[in-house]
Design a protein around this motif. Sequence first.
Motif, short mmCIF file in Angstrom:
data_model
loop_
_atom_site.label_atom_id
_atom_site.label_comp_id
_atom_site.label_asym_id
_atom_site.label_seq_id
_atom_site.Cartn_x
_atom_site.Cartn_y
_atom_site.Cartn_z
N PRO A 18 0.84 -1.20 0.00
CA PRO A 18 0.00 0.00 0.00
C PRO A 18 0.87 1.25 0.00
CG PRO A 18 0.05 -1.00 2.17
CD PRO A 18 0.74 -1.96 1.26
N TYR A 19 0.38 2.27 -0.66
CA TYR A 19 1.10 3.54 -0.72
C TYR A 19 0.72 4.37 0.50
CZ TYR A 19 3.28 7.62 -2.95
OH TYR A 19 4.07 8.70 -3.27
N MET A 20 1.45 4.16 1.59
CA MET A 20 1.14 4.81 2.86
C MET A 20 2.25 5.78 3.26
SD MET A 20 -0.26 1.50 4.97
CE MET A 20 -0.47 2.48 6.48
N LEU A 64 5.10 18.57 -6.30
CA LEU A 64 5.45 17.60 -5.27
C LEU A 64 4.44 17.62 -4.13
CD1 LEU A 64 7.41 15.47 -4.29
CD2 LEU A 64 8.84 17.30 -3.34
N GLU A 65 3.98 18.83 -3.75
CA GLU A 65 3.00 18.93 -2.68
C GLU A 65 1.69 18.25 -3.07
OE1 GLU A 65 4.84 21.40 -3.84
OE2 GLU A 65 6.17 21.65 -2.11
N GLU A 66 1.32 18.39 -4.35
CA GLU A 66 0.10 17.73 -4.83
C GLU A 66 0.25 16.21 -4.83
OE1 GLU A 66 -1.76 21.14 -7.82
OE2 GLU A 66 -0.13 19.83 -8.53
N GLU A 67 1.48 15.72 -5.09
CA GLU A 67 1.72 14.28 -5.03
C GLU A 67 1.51 13.76 -3.61
OE1 GLU A 67 1.99 12.50 -7.54
OE2 GLU A 67 3.06 13.52 -9.13
N TYR A 68 1.97 14.52 -2.61
CA TYR A 68 1.76 14.12 -1.21
C TYR A 68 0.27 14.08 -0.88
CZ TYR A 68 6.56 13.96 0.51
OH TYR A 68 7.86 13.61 0.75
N LYS A 73 -4.98 10.83 -0.29
CA LYS A 73 -6.29 10.47 -0.82
C LYS A 73 -6.33 8.99 -1.17
CE LYS A 73 -8.56 13.05 -3.65
NZ LYS A 73 -9.77 13.22 -2.81
N TRP A 74 -5.26 8.49 -1.79
CA TRP A 74 -5.22 7.06 -2.14
C TRP A 74 -5.36 6.20 -0.89
CZ3 TRP A 74 -0.40 7.43 -5.78
CH2 TRP A 74 -0.80 7.93 -7.03
N ASP A 79 -12.96 4.68 -2.58
CA ASP A 79 -13.16 4.34 -3.99
C ASP A 79 -11.85 4.16 -4.75
OD1 ASP A 79 -12.35 6.97 -3.96
OD2 ASP A 79 -13.91 7.71 -5.31
N LYS A 80 -10.72 4.10 -4.03
CA LYS A 80 -9.42 3.94 -4.69
C LYS A 80 -8.65 2.79 -4.04
CE LYS A 80 -8.98 8.91 -5.68
NZ LYS A 80 -10.26 9.31 -5.04
N LEU A 81 -8.41 1.74 -4.81
CA LEU A 81 -7.58 0.63 -4.34
C LEU A 81 -6.25 0.73 -5.06
CD1 LEU A 81 -7.18 -2.05 -2.80
CD2 LEU A 81 -8.15 -3.21 -4.80
N THR A 82 -5.21 1.11 -4.34
CA THR A 82 -3.91 1.39 -4.94
C THR A 82 -2.81 0.61 -4.24
OG1 THR A 82 -4.53 3.63 -5.65
CG2 THR A 82 -2.18 3.19 -5.37
N PHE A 83 -1.93 0.03 -5.05
CA PHE A 83 -0.72 -0.61 -4.55
C PHE A 83 0.48 -0.07 -5.31
CE2 PHE A 83 -3.78 -3.96 -3.43
CZ PHE A 83 -3.36 -4.32 -2.16
N ILE A 84 1.58 0.12 -4.59
CA ILE A 84 2.86 0.39 -5.23
C ILE A 84 3.45 -0.96 -5.65
CG2 ILE A 84 5.24 1.17 -4.82
CD1 ILE A 84 3.26 3.45 -5.17
N VAL A 85 4.01 -1.00 -6.86
CA VAL A 85 4.60 -2.23 -7.39
C VAL A 85 6.11 -2.22 -7.12
CG1 VAL A 85 4.98 -3.65 -9.44
CG2 VAL A 85 2.86 -2.32 -9.20
N LEU A 86 6.57 -3.24 -6.42
CA LEU A 86 8.00 -3.44 -6.20
C LEU A 86 8.44 -4.63 -7.04
CD1 LEU A 86 8.16 -3.22 -2.28
CD2 LEU A 86 8.14 -1.33 -3.92
N ALA A 87 9.63 -4.57 -7.61
CA ALA A 87 10.17 -5.72 -8.33
C ALA A 87 10.41 -6.85 -7.34
CB ALA A 87 11.47 -5.34 -9.04
N GLY A 88 9.92 -8.05 -7.65
CA GLY A 88 9.97 -9.15 -6.69
C GLY A 88 11.33 -9.78 -6.54
#
Length: 219
Positions: A18-20, A64-68, A73-74, A79-88
């Motif tokens: 999760p993008y936390m 950058l502030e908007e990205e934070y 929000k994510w 209504d937003k299911l978000t995962f960051i993808v890491l190379a396994g």
Amino acid sequence: MKANEKTMIVHPDVVLVPYMKEHVEVLLLVYVLSALRFTGPQKYHEWMSDPELRELTASEPLTLEEEYEMQRKWRDDDDKLTFIVLAGAGATATQPGPGLATTQPMVGDVNLFLKGSPADDDFEAEVEIMIAEPAHRRKGLAHAALQLLLAYATTALPVPVPRAALVARVAETNAPSIGLLEKLGFAVVRRVEVFGEVEMRYRGPATGGWVAGEVVALP
């Protein structure tokens, strides 16, 4: 989404986290101290400064502030299911969760945007995938990440997403993404000329068909 804020999905090819805010802070500390690179919103901001990537993902440039703010929000929006993808790189669920989250390279994200309620006739769940790091493209990571997301969303969420509600909207010139989605059971149902997009909906089997990763609860 609160439902996945403590969920990690592990597969040998990719790890979804999760993008936390807490996760971003850990990544920043690890990578800055090791003099490697910025991650979290900084890294995401770097990705989305690339005009080619913005065109492929139909995204607008953000500060950058908007990205934070987007990260917050994510995390919080239902209504937003978000995962960051890491190379396994051969990751397994037996490795400590925090270790995987801080040692595997961050390469992209995968999302499901829910529109309406699953009880509504017009409910839909829009799928998006981005492998932002050029060195990690064309290696099957998007294929693996999408399967993990779709398997999780349609079986493990408190209110599972019906497969018939899955939709993707892709630039009509983005042949690799169209081909990828077709492999996962999606089919082009219409072309939206004004946006230069094709709309794709899931038309595959009602069950099975996707690889499900090992779901791990983060502390």
